[in-house]
Motif scaffolding. Structure first.
Motif, mmCIF file in Angstrom:
data_model
loop_
_atom_site.group_PDB
_atom_site.id
_atom_site.type_symbol
_atom_site.label_atom_id
_atom_site.label_comp_id
_atom_site.label_asym_id
_atom_site.label_seq_id
_atom_site.Cartn_x
_atom_site.Cartn_y
_atom_site.Cartn_z
ATOM 1 N N ASN A 25 0.471 -0.870 0.146
ATOM 2 C CA ASN A 25 0.213 -0.413 -0.045
ATOM 3 C C ASN A 25 0.734 1.216 -0.098
ATOM 4 O OD1 ASN A 25 -2.681 -1.563 0.268
ATOM 5 N ND2 ASN A 25 -3.218 -1.385 2.491
ATOM 6 N N HIS A 28 2.226 1.417 -3.273
ATOM 7 C CA HIS A 28 1.595 2.114 -4.613
ATOM 8 C C HIS A 28 0.842 3.417 -4.420
ATOM 9 C CE1 HIS A 28 0.076 -1.695 -6.335
ATOM 10 N NE2 HIS A 28 -0.154 -2.400 -5.184
ATOM 11 N N GLU A 32 1.608 7.299 -6.783
ATOM 12 C CA GLU A 32 0.364 7.371 -6.859
ATOM 13 C C GLU A 32 0.708 8.667 -6.958
ATOM 14 O OE1 GLU A 32 -3.188 4.194 -5.928
ATOM 15 O OE2 GLU A 32 -2.199 5.973 -4.503
ATOM 16 N N ARG A 108 -3.913 0.521 -9.709
ATOM 17 C CA ARG A 108 -2.604 0.505 -8.559
ATOM 18 C C ARG A 108 -2.062 0.728 -8.930
ATOM 19 N NH1 ARG A 108 -3.664 0.806 -2.105
ATOM 20 N NH2 ARG A 108 -2.596 3.117 -3.547
#
Length: 139
Positions: A25, A28, A32, A108
């Motif tokens: 996470n 990602h 992003e 993602r």
């Protein structure tokens, strides 16, 4: 005794899976943020966006999308939209897809494009972005 061992192993596996998910996470989220910043920089510096197309599996041609942006890989299998969203640009394509086009969903993004592929097929996301607009972070 063997039940305690099994419970400990189960708990260890659960903790490991949670840590792995947290690390993914975080990666990602970092990717992003990079893509959003890149899309802003590209717009500010006039980097021409192009229509992103989806390739069929096994080289089965390409189809239209409503997306505009930039290809991140030489093989055009991944791209970033002008909004900073990441797209995997390969899919199974049918006859209707070829006529109507497709609407891919954003994914993602990874920090390494093509990780786990053949040697030479992977590229770090920052390097891919740098190839598109050299020095974009320093401008």
């Amino acid at each position: 005794m063997s039940q305690d061992w099994a419970e400990q192993r189960t708990e260890a596996a659960r903790v490991h899976a949670e840590r792995l998910q947290a690390r993914q996470n975080a990666e990602h989220a970092q990717a992003e943020q990079l893509l959003r910043a890149f899309a802003e920089a590209a717009a500010q510096h006039g980097l021409d966006a192009e229509e992103l197309r989806v390739k069929g599996y096994g080289g089965g041609g390409t189809v239209r999308t409503a997306l505009r942006g930039w290809y991140l890989r030489q093989d055009r299998s991944a791209g970033v939209s002008t909004a900073g969203d990441f797209y995997v640009l390969t899919a199974p394509l049918g006859l209707l897809d070829r006529v109507r086009g497709v609407r891919p969903e954003p994914s993602r993004p990874p920090l390494v494009l093509g990780a786990g592929g053949r040697d030479g097929d992977s590229i770090d996301l920052p390097e891919a972005l740098e190839r598109l607009l050299p020095g974009w972070r320093d401008r």
